[in-house]
Write a protein that holds these residues in place. Structure first.
Motif, mmCIF file in Angstrom:
data_model
loop_
_atom_site.group_PDB
_atom_site.id
_atom_site.type_symbol
_atom_site.label_atom_id
_atom_site.label_comp_id
_atom_site.label_asym_id
_atom_site.label_seq_id
_atom_site.Cartn_x
_atom_site.Cartn_y
_atom_site.Cartn_z
ATOM 1 N N THR A 267 39.797 -11.198 67.745
ATOM 2 C CA THR A 267 39.132 -9.881 67.657
ATOM 3 C C THR A 267 40.188 -8.852 67.248
ATOM 4 O O THR A 267 40.743 -8.148 68.086
ATOM 5 C CB THR A 267 38.515 -9.499 69.020
ATOM 6 O OG1 THR A 267 39.526 -9.658 70.032
ATOM 7 C CG2 THR A 267 37.309 -10.329 69.386
ATOM 8 N N ASN B 100 42.102 -2.789 66.003
ATOM 9 C CA ASN B 100 43.118 -1.946 65.364
ATOM 10 C C ASN B 100 44.434 -2.680 65.113
ATOM 11 O O ASN B 100 45.418 -2.064 64.711
ATOM 12 C CB ASN B 100 43.365 -0.696 66.207
ATOM 13 C CG ASN B 100 42.171 0.240 66.149
ATOM 14 O OD1 ASN B 100 41.582 0.427 65.088
ATOM 15 N ND2 ASN B 100 41.787 0.790 67.287
ATOM 16 N N ASP C 233 47.108 -6.548 68.834
ATOM 17 C CA ASP C 233 47.415 -7.928 69.246
ATOM 18 C C ASP C 233 47.936 -8.747 68.059
ATOM 19 O O ASP C 233 48.839 -9.565 68.215
ATOM 20 C CB ASP C 233 46.181 -8.597 69.858
ATOM 21 C CG ASP C 233 45.754 -7.912 71.144
ATOM 22 O OD1 ASP C 233 46.628 -7.348 71.840
ATOM 23 O OD2 ASP C 233 44.549 -7.933 71.464
ATOM 24 N N ASP D 219 38.008 -10.345 62.159
ATOM 25 C CA ASP D 219 37.121 -9.243 62.574
ATOM 26 C C ASP D 219 35.989 -9.151 61.550
ATOM 27 O O ASP D 219 36.151 -9.545 60.393
ATOM 28 C CB ASP D 219 37.849 -7.901 62.668
ATOM 29 C CG ASP D 219 37.190 -6.959 63.678
ATOM 30 O OD1 ASP D 219 37.763 -6.696 64.744
ATOM 31 O OD2 ASP D 219 36.047 -6.504 63.406
ATOM 32 N N GLN E 282 34.600 -6.253 60.800
ATOM 33 C CA GLN E 282 34.579 -4.889 60.263
ATOM 34 C C GLN E 282 35.711 -4.649 59.267
ATOM 35 O O GLN E 282 36.880 -4.901 59.584
ATOM 36 C CB GLN E 282 34.737 -3.869 61.395
ATOM 37 C CG GLN E 282 33.604 -3.852 62.378
ATOM 38 C CD GLN E 282 33.655 -2.599 63.229
ATOM 39 O OE1 GLN E 282 33.486 -1.491 62.731
ATOM 40 N NE2 GLN E 282 33.888 -2.776 64.520
ATOM 41 N N HIS F 238 34.611 -14.747 64.335
ATOM 42 C CA HIS F 238 35.447 -15.787 64.950
ATOM 43 C C HIS F 238 34.639 -17.070 65.197
ATOM 44 O O HIS F 238 35.209 -18.118 65.424
ATOM 45 C CB HIS F 238 36.109 -15.283 66.242
ATOM 46 C CG HIS F 238 35.216 -14.507 67.147
ATOM 47 N ND1 HIS F 238 35.613 -13.350 67.774
ATOM 48 C CD2 HIS F 238 33.943 -14.706 67.544
ATOM 49 C CE1 HIS F 238 34.636 -12.885 68.513
ATOM 50 N NE2 HIS F 238 33.610 -13.690 68.385
HETATM 51 N N1 SAM Z 1 42.473 -6.604 69.813
HETATM 52 C C1 SAM Z 1 42.094 -5.347 69.236
HETATM 53 C C2 SAM Z 1 43.295 -4.440 69.120
HETATM 54 O O1 SAM Z 1 44.421 -4.874 69.392
HETATM 55 O O2 SAM Z 1 43.118 -3.283 68.704
HETATM 56 C C3 SAM Z 1 40.902 -4.710 69.914
HETATM 57 C C4 SAM Z 1 39.633 -5.490 69.735
HETATM 58 S S1 SAM Z 1 38.162 -4.581 69.981
HETATM 59 C C5 SAM Z 1 38.084 -4.415 71.721
HETATM 60 C C6 SAM Z 1 36.911 -5.775 69.635
HETATM 61 C C7 SAM Z 1 36.776 -6.115 68.151
HETATM 62 O O3 SAM Z 1 35.964 -7.278 68.029
HETATM 63 C C8 SAM Z 1 36.083 -5.039 67.307
HETATM 64 O O4 SAM Z 1 36.946 -4.594 66.285
HETATM 65 C C9 SAM Z 1 34.864 -5.760 66.714
HETATM 66 O O5 SAM Z 1 34.589 -5.399 65.380
HETATM 67 C C10 SAM Z 1 35.318 -7.207 66.793
HETATM 68 N N2 SAM Z 1 34.218 -8.195 66.732
HETATM 69 C C11 SAM Z 1 32.949 -8.082 67.168
HETATM 70 N N3 SAM Z 1 32.263 -9.220 66.930
HETATM 71 C C12 SAM Z 1 33.135 -10.075 66.316
HETATM 72 C C13 SAM Z 1 33.027 -11.403 65.809
HETATM 73 N N4 SAM Z 1 31.882 -12.094 65.903
HETATM 74 N N5 SAM Z 1 34.116 -11.968 65.236
HETATM 75 C C14 SAM Z 1 35.293 -11.285 65.157
HETATM 76 N N6 SAM Z 1 35.454 -10.028 65.616
HETATM 77 C C15 SAM Z 1 34.387 -9.429 66.186
#
Ligand code: SAM
Length: 187
Positions: free
Chosen positions: A28, A31, A34, A52, A54, A81
């Motif tokens: 995920t 930004n 990680d 991601d 987005q 993912h």
């Molecule tokens: N790890 C990130 C960081 O260091 O900034 C923060 C992650 S944020 C809490 C969750 C992310 O999961 C969002 O950007 C969202 O777009 C993504 N997301 C949602 N569904 C997803 C999927 N099915 N596969 C991959 N990413 C996904």
């Protein structure tokens, strides 16, 4: 170790498990914090797969990596993912999941129970000996509780001969973060 935010605790835990040359996954990207952290640890000899759905996440992560010359060892993938096996063929030493929505982004684009659980099952298939999956889950938002319950059903039923399933919970925060860790016991 735990007298800090869980997002920082998890980095200390992951640091113990991986090193230069390892294959790792940021499931995920968001930004890119990680992804950036993982890219530093595995170095140019390693490989980070970062997912991601987005475009916004891909753009901000790419900028972060270019500014720090860490882009070479990272593959940024605009896909769910849940489709990780289309991209990853080799054993993975560590996965980081940080569930929920992009901070300061669209709160409607959020990880979903079904795809999260499917993805973690795929991740288990690719998990290297002594590898770890870290999952930061929040159940303070809509849909978060269902996702948490699904995760717990999955983790509670993992074969204890093959895996160690662990949960660390913060009790006094409104967004209710929990860190799950799944270790592959074979070394
Ligand atoms: N790890 C990130 C960081 O260091 O900034 C923060 C992650 S944020 C809490 C969750 C992310 O999961 C969002 O950007 C969202 O777009 C993504 N997301 C949602 N569904 C997803 C999927 N099915 N596969 C991959 N990413 C996904």
């Amino acid at each position: 170790m735990f007298n800090k935010r869980l997002t920082d605790c998890v980095k200390d835990i992951i640091k113990e498990n991986i090193g230069v040359g390892d294959v790792v996954v940021d499931a995920t990207m968001g930004n890119g914090n990680d992804t950036h952290f993982l890219a530093q640890l595995v170095g140019k000899e390693g490989q980070v797969y970062s997912f991601d759905i987005q475009e916004e996440a891909i753009k901000s992560t790419k900028n972060k990596l270019l500014q720090t010359a860490l882009d070479q060892q990272v593959l940024l993938i605009k896909d769910s993912h849940a489709n990780m096996k289309a991209y990853i063929k080799e054993p993975v030493k560590a996965y980081m999941y940080n569930l929920g929505y992009l901070p300061n982004g669209d709160k409607n684009i959020i990880t979903q129970k079904e795809t999260t659980l499917f993805s973690i099952k795929e991740a288990l298939d690719l998990l290297a000996p002594n590898g770890v999956i870290s999952i930061l889950s929040y159940y303070g938002h809509k849909g978060g509780l269902e996702e948490k319950e699904g995760l717990e059903a999955l983790i509670n039923n993992l074969d204890s001969k093959k895996y160690n399933g662990i949960a660390i919970e913060t009790r006094n925060k409104r967004n209710c973060p929990i860190l799950y860790l799944i270790y592959n016991k074979s070394v």
